[in-house]
Scaffold this motif. Structure first.
Motif, PDB file in Angstrom:
ATOM      1  N   LEU A   9       3.681  25.646  18.547  1.00 30.25           N
ATOM      2  CA  LEU A   9       3.514  25.800  17.098  1.00 30.25           C
ATOM      3  C   LEU A   9       3.780  27.214  16.589  1.00 30.25           C
ATOM      4  CD1 LEU A   9       2.669  24.517  14.428  1.00 30.25           C
ATOM      5  CD2 LEU A   9       0.285  24.730  15.117  1.00 30.25           C
ATOM      6  N   GLU A  10       3.481  28.232  17.411  1.00 28.60           N
ATOM      7  CA  GLU A  10       3.546  29.614  16.914  1.00 28.60           C
ATOM      8  C   GLU A  10       4.953  30.049  16.522  1.00 28.60           C
ATOM      9  OE1 GLU A  10       1.860  28.624  19.546  1.00 28.60           O
ATOM     10  OE2 GLU A  10      -0.169  29.447  19.489  1.00 28.60           O
ATOM     11  N   GLY A  11       5.971  29.392  17.076  1.00 29.84           N
ATOM     12  CA  GLY A  11       7.344  29.798  16.805  1.00 29.84           C
ATOM     13  C   GLY A  11       8.029  29.014  15.696  1.00 29.84           C
ATOM     14  N   SER A  86       0.252  20.056  31.483  1.00 30.45           N
ATOM     15  CA  SER A  86       0.035  20.810  30.258  1.00 30.45           C
ATOM     16  C   SER A  86       1.274  20.825  29.351  1.00 30.45           C
ATOM     17  CB  SER A  86      -0.400  22.239  30.655  1.00 30.45           C
ATOM     18  OG  SER A  86      -0.712  23.012  29.537  1.00 30.45           O
ATOM     19  N   MET A  87       1.813  22.021  29.075  1.00 33.10           N
ATOM     20  CA  MET A  87       2.961  22.142  28.176  1.00 33.10           C
ATOM     21  C   MET A  87       4.215  21.468  28.731  1.00 33.10           C
ATOM     22  SD  MET A  87       2.683  26.113  26.876  1.00 33.10           S
ATOM     23  CE  MET A  87       3.680  25.900  25.403  1.00 33.10           C
ATOM     24  N   MET A  88       4.187  21.144  30.029  1.00 32.65           N
ATOM     25  CA  MET A  88       5.370  20.542  30.664  1.00 32.65           C
ATOM     26  C   MET A  88       5.091  19.124  31.161  1.00 32.65           C
ATOM     27  SD  MET A  88       7.689  22.715  30.178  1.00 32.65           S
ATOM     28  CE  MET A  88       9.029  22.275  31.282  1.00 32.65           C
ATOM     29  N   TYR A 104       8.488  28.053  20.305  1.00 33.69           N
ATOM     30  CA  TYR A 104       7.914  28.944  21.311  1.00 33.69           C
ATOM     31  C   TYR A 104       7.730  30.370  20.749  1.00 33.69           C
ATOM     32  CZ  TYR A 104       7.477  26.003  25.459  1.00 33.69           C
ATOM     33  OH  TYR A 104       7.039  25.077  26.389  1.00 33.69           O
ATOM     34  N   HIS A 105       7.004  31.191  21.497  1.00 35.85           N
ATOM     35  CA  HIS A 105       6.640  32.544  21.053  1.00 35.85           C
ATOM     36  C   HIS A 105       6.733  33.511  22.225  1.00 35.85           C
ATOM     37  CE1 HIS A 105       2.979  31.694  23.246  1.00 35.85           C
ATOM     38  NE2 HIS A 105       3.030  30.499  22.677  1.00 35.85           N
ATOM     39  N   ALA A 106       6.770  34.803  21.907  1.00 38.46           N
ATOM     40  CA  ALA A 106       6.887  35.831  22.944  1.00 38.46           C
ATOM     41  C   ALA A 106       5.606  35.918  23.786  1.00 38.46           C
ATOM     42  CB  ALA A 106       7.172  37.185  22.293  1.00 38.46           C
ATOM     43  N   SER A 115       2.202  36.532  19.582  1.00 38.14           N
ATOM     44  CA  SER A 115       2.517  36.592  21.016  1.00 38.14           C
ATOM     45  C   SER A 115       1.258  36.410  21.863  1.00 38.14           C
ATOM     46  CB  SER A 115       3.171  37.938  21.347  1.00 38.14           C
ATOM     47  OG  SER A 115       2.309  39.008  20.992  1.00 38.14           O
ATOM     48  N   HIS A 116       1.390  35.609  22.898  1.00 38.53           N
ATOM     49  CA  HIS A 116       0.325  35.415  23.891  1.00 38.53           C
ATOM     50  C   HIS A 116       0.912  34.657  25.067  1.00 38.53           C
ATOM     51  CE1 HIS A 116       0.244  31.540  21.770  1.00 38.53           C
ATOM     52  NE2 HIS A 116      -0.234  31.037  22.876  1.00 38.53           N
ATOM     53  N   THR A 117       0.142  34.571  26.142  1.00 34.94           N
ATOM     54  CA  THR A 117       0.570  33.783  27.294  1.00 34.94           C
ATOM     55  C   THR A 117      -0.525  32.789  27.633  1.00 34.94           C
ATOM     56  OG1 THR A 117       1.912  35.633  28.109  1.00 34.94           O
ATOM     57  CG2 THR A 117       1.377  33.887  29.700  1.00 34.94           C
ATOM     58  N   GLY A 134       6.251  35.029  30.201  1.00 39.02           N
ATOM     59  CA  GLY A 134       5.420  34.322  29.236  1.00 39.02           C
ATOM     60  C   GLY A 134       5.548  32.830  29.446  1.00 39.02           C
ATOM     61  N   GLU A 135       5.183  32.086  28.422  1.00 40.48           N
ATOM     62  CA  GLU A 135       5.244  30.625  28.555  1.00 40.48           C
ATOM     63  C   GLU A 135       6.681  30.160  28.776  1.00 40.48           C
ATOM     64  OE1 GLU A 135       3.053  29.020  25.177  1.00 40.48           O
ATOM     65  OE2 GLU A 135       1.442  30.435  25.572  1.00 40.48           O
ATOM     66  N   THR A 136       7.642  30.839  28.151  1.00 37.41           N
ATOM     67  CA  THR A 136       9.049  30.446  28.335  1.00 37.41           C
ATOM     68  C   THR A 136       9.427  30.517  29.810  1.00 37.41           C
ATOM     69  OG1 THR A 136       9.610  31.285  26.146  1.00 37.41           O
ATOM     70  CG2 THR A 136      11.435  31.004  27.698  1.00 37.41           C
TER      71      THR A 136
HETATM   72 ZN    ZN Z   1       2.040  28.826  23.233  1.00 35.00          ZN
END
Ligand code: ZN
Length: 269
Positions: A9-11, A86-88, A104-106, A115-117, A134-136
């Motif tokens: 959501l953050e991106g 989770s996210m995957m 996505y976000h940094a 930004s967060h991880t 990060g999450e990416t």
């Molecule tokens: Zn996230």
């Protein structure tokens, strides 16, 4: 061709504040609508590029953000939490030609929007085989473990750069430009969707290698404070490197699942 989409959501264009991203935030329902529209744009692009099937995994917070009745009717939705990957969640089903990360976000410590991880109140830094990710990066490495390349990332200019540094040839769709961690110059939602649609169509055919990390993978996890490291100290396979940093070594799937478990435990203190 099956395409996997992980949606955060953050991106999303227009999203810059916790009022957008928290479940009880006053602007959360607006953010959910914008998120659903951007995910639909990615689905439309994937279908136009030749995908026969698209599975979307809701990847933010409660993982119940995407509005099912407004989602593209040709897509299937994985909604709800917790889920083992989770996210995957779903990436291990097999037969995906590629994965796309939308909204996505940094990573934590970088000046991107929100930004967060994984957990902003827990994680200072995650390193996999010595490289900060990060999450990416973490999620792309899990996709790579299952042989799936990540071919598209959408979000602010910072996460797009982070993705391009990590994954040669990845297609990106910068829908907003970070001014600060809590402000951005945003494309209009319709322009953001048009950009994502075009880039997703391109991404289905992009020649990108899966991000495969050398095995075994060593995770180094730095927490925000020592109490969080103490909460996981002494667990089998978990080594203390310094008062706020622990490490774990395993294959990428084990490492991902241990990371998730460590974050849950550390968040409890
Ligand atoms: Zn996230």
């Amino acid at each position: 061709m099956r395409v996997f989409i992980s949606a955060d959501l953050e991106g999303i264009s227009g999203v810059v504040h916790a009022e957008h991203t928290r479940r009880d935030g006053r602007e959360h329902d607006l953010a959910r609508r914008l998120m659903t529209a951007e995910v639909n744009a990615a689905i439309e692009g994937a279908l136009a590029g030749g995908a026969g099937e698209v599975v979307v995994n809701d990847s933010h917070g409660t993982m119940r953000n995407l509005l099912p009745d407004l989602l593209h009717p040709k897509a299937q939705l994985i909604t709800g939490s917790p889920k083992p990957l989770s996210m995957m969640e779903g990436i291990d089903d097999g037969a995906y030609c590629c994965a796309m990360f939308v909204g996505y976000h940094a990573r934590m410590g970088q000046p991107g929007v929100l930004s967060h991880t994984y957990h902003g109140a827990v994680v200072r830094e995650v390193r996999l085989n010595g490289r900060a990710m990060g999450e990416t990066g973490i999620n792309a490495a899990l996709a790579g473990y299952f042989g799936v390349p990540v071919t598209l990332v959408t979000g602010d200019d910072r996460v797009c750069r982070e993705a391009a540094d990590l994954i040669p040839g990845i297609v990106t769709a910068p829908v907003k430009h970070a001014r600060t961690r809590f402000s951005a110059r945003c494309l209009h939602p319709q322009a953001a969707c048009a950009l994502i649609r075009a880039r997703a169509e391109e991404a289905v055919r992009a020649k990108v290698e899966p991000l495969v990390l050398a095995q075994p993978v060593t995770l180094e996890l730095s927490f925000l404070h020592s109490g969080q490291a103490e909460a996981v100290a002494g667990l089998p396979g978990v080594e203390m490197l310094d008062p706020v940093t622990v490490s774990f070594t395993g294959d990428m799937l084990q490492t991902f699942r241990v990371l998730r478990a460590l974050l849950t435990l550390a968040a409890s203190v």
